[in-house]
Scaffold this motif. Structure first.
Motif, mmCIF file in Angstrom:
data_model
loop_
_atom_site.group_PDB
_atom_site.id
_atom_site.type_symbol
_atom_site.label_atom_id
_atom_site.label_comp_id
_atom_site.label_asym_id
_atom_site.label_seq_id
_atom_site.Cartn_x
_atom_site.Cartn_y
_atom_site.Cartn_z
ATOM 1 N N ALA A 63 0.814 -1.216 0.000
ATOM 2 C CA ALA A 63 0.000 0.000 0.000
ATOM 3 C C ALA A 63 0.848 1.266 0.000
ATOM 4 N N GLY A 64 2.120 1.151 0.306
ATOM 5 C CA GLY A 64 3.006 2.313 0.357
ATOM 6 C C GLY A 64 4.201 1.991 1.226
ATOM 7 N N LYS A 65 5.219 2.833 1.166
ATOM 8 C CA LYS A 65 6.429 2.581 1.950
ATOM 9 C C LYS A 65 6.301 3.036 3.396
ATOM 10 N N GLU A 66 5.255 3.787 3.697
ATOM 11 C CA GLU A 66 4.971 4.185 5.074
ATOM 12 C C GLU A 66 3.471 4.343 5.212
ATOM 13 N N THR A 67 2.995 4.340 6.450
ATOM 14 C CA THR A 67 1.574 4.587 6.666
ATOM 15 C C THR A 67 1.342 6.083 6.845
ATOM 16 N N LEU A 68 0.103 6.475 6.678
ATOM 17 C CA LEU A 68 -0.247 7.878 6.889
ATOM 18 C C LEU A 68 0.005 8.266 8.342
ATOM 19 N N GLY A 69 -0.221 7.326 9.264
ATOM 20 C CA GLY A 69 0.053 7.601 10.675
ATOM 21 C C GLY A 69 1.524 7.886 10.918
ATOM 22 N N GLN A 70 2.400 7.092 10.303
ATOM 23 C CA GLN A 70 3.838 7.323 10.453
ATOM 24 C C GLN A 70 4.233 8.673 9.878
ATOM 25 N N ARG A 71 3.660 9.019 8.737
ATOM 26 C CA ARG A 71 3.996 10.305 8.114
ATOM 27 C C ARG A 71 3.521 11.472 8.978
ATOM 28 N N LEU A 72 2.329 11.335 9.553
ATOM 29 C CA LEU A 72 1.814 12.385 10.437
ATOM 30 C C LEU A 72 2.729 12.592 11.637
ATOM 31 N N ARG A 73 3.132 11.488 12.255
ATOM 32 C CA ARG A 73 3.978 11.603 13.447
ATOM 33 C C ARG A 73 5.345 12.183 13.110
ATOM 34 N N LYS A 74 5.807 11.945 11.894
ATOM 35 C CA LYS A 74 7.118 12.439 11.481
ATOM 36 C C LYS A 74 7.052 13.877 10.983
ATOM 37 N N GLU A 75 6.044 14.195 10.147
ATOM 38 C CA GLU A 75 5.997 15.486 9.463
ATOM 39 C C GLU A 75 5.076 16.506 10.127
ATOM 40 N N GLY A 76 4.101 16.043 10.927
ATOM 41 C CA GLY A 76 3.112 16.967 11.456
ATOM 42 C C GLY A 76 1.957 17.137 10.478
ATOM 43 N N ARG A 77 1.144 18.171 10.690
ATOM 44 C CA ARG A 77 -0.046 18.351 9.855
ATOM 45 C C ARG A 77 0.336 18.506 8.386
ATOM 46 N N MET A 78 -0.575 18.104 7.516
ATOM 47 C CA MET A 78 -0.299 18.128 6.083
ATOM 48 C C MET A 78 -0.375 19.556 5.532
ATOM 49 N N GLN A 79 0.556 19.894 4.669
ATOM 50 C CA GLN A 79 0.469 21.186 3.986
ATOM 51 C C GLN A 79 -0.665 21.131 2.962
ATOM 52 N N THR A 80 -1.098 22.288 2.483
ATOM 53 C CA THR A 80 -2.358 22.428 1.753
ATOM 54 C C THR A 80 -2.500 21.467 0.581
ATOM 55 N N GLU A 81 -1.476 21.364 -0.256
ATOM 56 C CA GLU A 81 -1.583 20.527 -1.455
ATOM 57 C C GLU A 81 -1.805 19.061 -1.090
ATOM 58 N N LEU A 82 -1.031 18.563 -0.116
ATOM 59 C CA LEU A 82 -1.188 17.165 0.293
ATOM 60 C C LEU A 82 -2.509 16.945 1.020
ATOM 61 N N LEU A 83 -2.919 17.911 1.826
ATOM 62 C CA LEU A 83 -4.185 17.789 2.546
ATOM 63 C C LEU A 83 -5.336 17.627 1.559
ATOM 64 N N GLU A 84 -5.356 18.447 0.533
ATOM 65 C CA GLU A 84 -6.415 18.363 -0.478
ATOM 66 C C GLU A 84 -6.373 17.012 -1.195
ATOM 67 N N ARG A 85 -5.181 16.617 -1.649
ATOM 68 C CA ARG A 85 -5.049 15.383 -2.428
ATOM 69 C C ARG A 85 -5.346 14.148 -1.582
ATOM 70 N N PHE A 86 -4.791 14.107 -0.370
ATOM 71 C CA PHE A 86 -5.008 12.940 0.486
ATOM 72 C C PHE A 86 -6.479 12.810 0.881
ATOM 73 N N GLY A 87 -7.128 13.949 1.130
ATOM 74 C CA GLY A 87 -8.551 13.906 1.454
ATOM 75 C C GLY A 87 -9.371 13.357 0.300
ATOM 76 N N GLU A 88 -9.062 13.805 -0.914
ATOM 77 C CA GLU A 88 -9.762 13.282 -2.096
ATOM 78 C C GLU A 88 -9.526 11.786 -2.250
ATOM 79 N N ASP A 89 -8.283 11.353 -2.064
ATOM 80 C CA ASP A 89 -7.961 9.928 -2.199
ATOM 81 C C ASP A 89 -8.807 9.084 -1.247
#
Length: 603
Positions: free
Chosen positions: A322-348
């Motif tokens: 499904a991917g090289k990392e989970t969304l949870g891991q990315r959140l804990r590492k990067e913090g809240r999503m910046q606008t472009e990713l927030l829009e795209r990930f929400g649509e996905d």
């Protein structure tokens, strides 16, 4: 918290000394410290690696549930089959631990951390605990368990205690900036040395960020070892890197173990795939059901199914990664999503759920840790892929199935109390909220302590956690998606997707985010700073600058008067950004000293 490697609670009773918990008692089990004393000098490298990996995988599972042990040590680990070639572990003694989530929607499940941890552990356990574990509860976090894993690794590979007392441990850490296993063991490779030193580093900003990262370093150490020809094994649940399973599956990596299955990254005919294996025979039906569900799903935002098969007496599911990392891991590492990713990930995510609704197939456990992140197909852009349909066939009468914080807390008020699609979309909304607000920031009901089903209020949307340009629209979106009365929420995932897209109309994408993780680079950037320098003028990364601005830390003097515990607990901030801020504070204090005014003067 159900996991085959966590000692199971059997019940609760009253005792003459007070309330008591009853736990399972595996025959012949012994504590890890007793096991090590009995096997001193006779524990092979495969056994050492196997034990450490089991312990780390359990802690990753616990952290995914937002639970921190806080006092992990050999005294809290049982070896349940000490005479087998591949001994298994069970972790217990969680009394000093806590469950994160003061913002959780199901506040009755929140367990706060005690300030008196030293009263709840044996003296022998203290040499496996981080120095900050004995400070007040504001310093609690996953970094405490990372330290303990490093100290246990030191013990497993060297056979020596990290120190004779906690005072000696603190002295060692000050002298060597982390435990140095090379001081007690000859011929140590660089990867093992760094794994232990940087997981036990006394400066939290320099410590390995998470258990997931710890396991990555452990993989690198295994790569460093020269191993014999690949071992053929029949039990896929205990497969390790390099093993070959029937069907010619070469194990590349253990991805993790959950309550009923083990996930392995495998290679067959040159293709990398994921093999999900029932961890015990009694979980076979659950894997069989999940395979039948996945077979019906064909969508680019849902994990791609290959086949179901049997290896030995275990049912397995073969699927794409499904991917090289989970969304949870990315959140804990990067913090809240910046606008472009927030829009795209929400649509996905909403497109995946829309597809499930069209087919009438529920997921029942949507959350960041069940969503993969990766580049799909030939695109270089990141996208989400939903996986783990193990609860899909759970009866609607079971309204507790799922993960605390993402389960609709108002299900008990349904007439009759049954799970429904509004509960599925509730979990989606909470996941999107966390993407917009940052890790561990979940919607809050009332005082955050009372059971929401006993309140009459609507959910509290903490709009200040959202990006300023999106604040009003996201507040409106979540206020509707999380309405107390499910009839007033979005009618379906299609409506929800339409409203999500509206949130981003006419919003200009931000410039590329920056981040600094080099101490030398930061030292150069901060060389001309004074107490009066404005935070944006320091040249810190975009996320760090924005996080400090949201916390009303506007000048260097403000930054150096804020208690460290407040910086450790900045909301919506990922580990990388928090590390950058803490390193900057350390460098600025070395350079400028301490301001004359205190944090109380600021307030």
């Amino acid at each position: 918290m159900q996991h085959p490697s966590i000692l199971r609670r059997e019940g609760f009773t009253d005792h003459e000394l007070g309330p008591a918990l009853i736990f399972e008692s595996p025959a012949d089990a012994m504590r890890l410290d007793h096991f090590m004393a009995e096997r001193k000098g006779r524990l092979g490298i495969d056994e050492q690696l196997g034990l450490l990996r089991q312990i780390a995988e359990v802690m990753r599972f616990a952290h995914d549930k937002k639970i921190v042990h806080r006092a992990l040590s050999p005294q809290s680990i049982l070896i349940v089959d000490p005479h087998r070639d591949y001994p298994h572990i069970k972790i217990f003694n969680w009394q000093a631990g806590y469950r994160e989530g003061s913002e959780s929607t199901t506040a009755s499940r929140v367990v706060t951390a005690t300030n008196h941890v030293d009263r709840l552990v044996e003296d022998a356990s203290m040499v496996y605990m981080a120095p900050e574990a004995f400070l007040d509860a504001d310093f609690a976090g996953e970094h405490l368990d990372v330290f303990s894993l490093g100290a246990i690794a030191y013990y497993l590979f060297s056979g020596e205690q990290p120190a004779s007392s906690h005072a000696e441990l603190n002295h060692k850490l000050r002298e060597t900036q982390g435990l140095r296993i090379s001081a007690v063991l000859n011929g140590v490779g660089e990867n093992l040395q760094e794994l232990i030193q940087y997981s036990t580093h006394p400066d939290v900003a320099s410590r390995i960020d998470s258990v997931a990262d710890f396991l990555t370093y452990l993989d690198e150490f295994e790569d460093e070892l020269t191993k014999p020809d690949h071992e053929w094994i029949d039990d896929p649940a205990r497969a390790q890197k390099g093993d070959v399973l029937p069907g010619n599956f070469k194990v590349l990596k253990r991805l993790g173990q959950g309550a009923c299955a083990v996930a392995l990254l495998v290679q067959r005919d040159g293709n990398e795939l994921v093999l999900k294996v029932a961890s015990a025979f009694e979980h076979n039906q659950r894997l069989k059901d999940e395979g039948e569900v996945l077979k019906q799903l064909h969508h680019q935002r849902i994990v791609k199914y290959c086949e179901s098969l049997s290896i030995g007496d275990r049912i397995c599911i073969l699927m794409h990664r499904a991917g090289k990392e989970t969304l949870g891991q990315r959140l804990r590492k990067e913090g809240r999503m910046q606008t472009e990713l927030l829009e795209r990930f929400g649509e996905d995510l909403l497109q995946a759920v829309e597809h499930l609704e069209e087919l009438g197939i529920p997921h029942r456990d949507i959350k960041p840790d069940n969503i993969g992140v990766g580049s799909v197909g030939r695109e270089s852009k990141l996208h989400l892929v939903l996986f783990d349909f193990s609860l899909s066939r759970t009866s609607p009468d079971n309204i507790r199935a799922g993960t605390t914080g993402y389960i609709d807390p108002l299900l008990p008020l349904r007439k009759p109390p049954r799970w429904d699609l509004q509960a599925e979309r509730y979990a989606v909304a909470v996941t999107l909220y966390e993407l917009a607000a940052g890790p561990k920031n979940l919607p809050k009901w009332g005082d955050g302590v009372s059971d929401p089903s006993h309140l009459t209020c609507e959910v509290t949307i903490e709009a200040e956690l959202f990006d300023a340009d999106l604040r009003d629209r996201l507040t409106e979106f979540f206020a509707r998606a999380l309405r107390r009365n499910p009839v007033e929420r979005f009618d379906n995932a299609e409506d929800m997707l339409r409203a999500w897209r509206h949130c981003f109309e006419d919003i200009e994408p931000l410039d590329e985010l920056t981040y600094h993780d080099s101490e030398d680079e930061l030292r150069q950037l901060l060389s001309s700073a004074t107490f009066d320098t404005q935070i944006p003028e320091l040249g810190l990364g975009t996320r760090a600058t924005n996080a400090l601005d949201r916390a009303n830390i506007l000048m260097v003097e403000d930054l150096l008067t804020v208690p460290l515990r407040r910086l450790h607990r900045l909301r919506g901030v990922g580990n990388k950004t928090r590390r950058e801020i803490l390193i900057a504070v350390k460098l600025l204090r070395d350079q400028l000293g301490k301001p004359s005014r205190t944090d109380s003067d600021r307030e």
